[in-house]
Scaffold this motif. Structure first.
Motif, PDB file in Angstrom:
ATOM      1  N   GLU A  17       0.826  -1.210   0.000  1.00 61.09           N
ATOM      2  CA  GLU A  17       0.000   0.000   0.000  1.00 61.09           C
ATOM      3  C   GLU A  17       0.861   1.261   0.000  1.00 61.09           C
ATOM      4  O   GLU A  17       0.548   2.239  -0.680  1.00 61.09           O
ATOM      5  CB  GLU A  17      -0.926  -0.003   1.218  1.00 61.09           C
ATOM      6  N   LEU A  49     -10.510   1.902  -0.582  1.00 62.47           N
ATOM      7  CA  LEU A  49     -11.654   1.174  -0.023  1.00 62.47           C
ATOM      8  C   LEU A  49     -12.420   1.996   1.005  1.00 62.47           C
ATOM      9  O   LEU A  49     -13.617   1.805   1.196  1.00 62.47           O
ATOM     10  CB  LEU A  49     -11.176  -0.127   0.640  1.00 62.47           C
ATOM     11  N   PRO A  69     -11.974  -5.313  -2.679  1.00 59.86           N
ATOM     12  CA  PRO A  69     -10.807  -4.617  -3.241  1.00 59.86           C
ATOM     13  C   PRO A  69     -10.661  -4.893  -4.727  1.00 59.86           C
ATOM     14  O   PRO A  69     -11.057  -5.953  -5.224  1.00 59.86           O
ATOM     15  CB  PRO A  69      -9.640  -5.211  -2.448  1.00 59.86           C
ATOM     16  N   GLU A 128      -5.164  -3.586  -4.411  1.00 58.76           N
ATOM     17  CA  GLU A 128      -5.610  -3.079  -3.110  1.00 58.76           C
ATOM     18  C   GLU A 128      -5.588  -4.185  -2.063  1.00 58.76           C
ATOM     19  O   GLU A 128      -5.827  -5.352  -2.371  1.00 58.76           O
ATOM     20  CB  GLU A 128      -7.038  -2.534  -3.194  1.00 58.76           C
ATOM     21  N   SER A 129      -5.324  -3.793  -0.830  1.00 51.20           N
ATOM     22  CA  SER A 129      -5.426  -4.725   0.291  1.00 51.20           C
ATOM     23  C   SER A 129      -6.860  -4.719   0.795  1.00 51.20           C
ATOM     24  O   SER A 129      -7.463  -3.654   0.952  1.00 51.20           O
ATOM     25  CB  SER A 129      -4.477  -4.304   1.417  1.00 51.20           C
ATOM     26  N   GLY A 130      -7.403  -5.896   1.044  1.00 43.54           N
ATOM     27  CA  GLY A 130      -8.776  -5.994   1.512  1.00 43.54           C
ATOM     28  C   GLY A 130      -8.891  -5.774   3.011  1.00 43.54           C
ATOM     29  O   GLY A 130      -7.896  -5.611   3.726  1.00 43.54           O
TER      30      GLY A 130
END
Length: 311
Positions: free
Chosen positions: A29, A103, A133, A137-139
């Motif tokens: 990120e 997010l 995501p 992207e990180s969830g």
């Protein structure tokens, strides 16, 4: 697949635990935001709150008014192997909302339902959709926070984020944050309003104290919060820039907002109307969090002593 992280102890220890468990996602990120991922190997005697970002503007106010989350951020950065300033910059950027918020700004729906009353046990249930995501992207993650001082809580958050997005604590307080809407970019001003979620979960067991705290802390953002406690009381806090307004709620409450995902066709219903979207439910009376992720149900609860109970 959802990641579950356990954080316990003093704020820095909790950050170290989260950074150790989610280091790869955090570095990803930070790099995706164009920030430095290279942490200096030279020991420094400089105070934690001193630096180009930490010593000025919103970064300075972050460290001044939110010491627990600041220490947690320092531990998170150290364990993940990234500079503190990079991680702090990532936290400040989300105030701008839109695509910068990722997010945290994606379209989502919040719902509160109050049941019972007139002789029956009054109960409040909170629900939030969790956007999925997109590539890179990180969830969201499931996190257990057991601070040395304050209430234990079970929460939904992001790997690099010190504050939760939604959670319930052992005292019977539940808090959910809505999407971050368009706000002020840059590093000046006050810290992001999202920090209020973690502050309330760690400090309060009822709405009265939490609402007062939310309305007085120096934060800014364009965001809505829904809170409920074990008595069945529900309230909202609406943040508009640096001002906030609290309002008690009755019956059913529904809030929807945020940016559509880039892959979402124009004019089509957002992901909040898709049954396949992840969702979280909070029950402050039972001190329980239920997560429906990709068709798999996860249910976690807290005892009055803060012990974790898994269904």
């Amino acid at each position: 697949m959802w990641t579950t992280i356990e954080c316990a102890g003093h704020p820095r220890d909790m950050g170290l635990a989260q950074g150790a468990a989610a280091g790869a996602a955090i570095r990803q990120e930070v790099a995706a935001a164009g920030l430095s991922t290279q942490r200096s190997r030279v020991p420094s005697l400089r105070a934690l709150g001193v630096g180009p970002i930490r010593g000025h503007g919103a970064g300075r106010e972050f460290f001044r008014h939110f010491p627990h989350q600041s220490e947690r951020l320092e531990g998170l950065a150290r364990s993940a192997g990234v500079p503190v300033d990079s991680l702090l910059d990532l936290h400040l950027r989300i105030r701008a909302g839109g695509s910068v918020g990722g997010l945290l700004s994606r379209r989502a729906a919040l719902r509160a339902r109050a049941t019972g009353g007139r002789g029956e046990l009054k109960r409040a249930l909170l629900e939030r959709s969790l956007p999925l995501p997109i590539d890179g992207e990180s969830g969201f993650i499931l996190r257990e926070s057991r601070p040395a001082v304050g209430f234990c809580s079970i929460e939904i958050g992001l790997p690099w984020l010190v504050s939760a997005v939604a959670g319930v604590n052992e005292g019977g307080l539940a808090v959910m944050a809505g999407p971050l809407l368009w706000g002020t970019p840059g590093r000046e001003g006050w810290p992001p309003s999202l920090l209020l979620v973690q502050e309330c979960l760690q400090r309060f067991e009822d709405l009265k104290g939490a609402l007062d705290w939310c309305c007085k802390r120096p934060v800014e953002g364009e965001q809505s919060f829904v809170l409920a406690d074990a008595t069945g009381a529900v309230a909202t806090v609406i943040a508009r820039g640096r001002s906030r307004r609290a309002q008690a709620g009755e019956g059913e409450l529904y809030i929807e907002g945020g940016e559509p995902a880039e892959s979402e066709p124009a004019g089509k219903p957002g992901p909040t109307r898709d049954d396949s979207v992840d969702r979280v439910w909070l029950d402050p009376t039972a001190r329980r969090l239920k997560l429906d992720a990709a068709g798999v149900a996860i249910e976690v609860g807290l005892s009055a002593e803060g012990r974790i109970r898994r269904a």
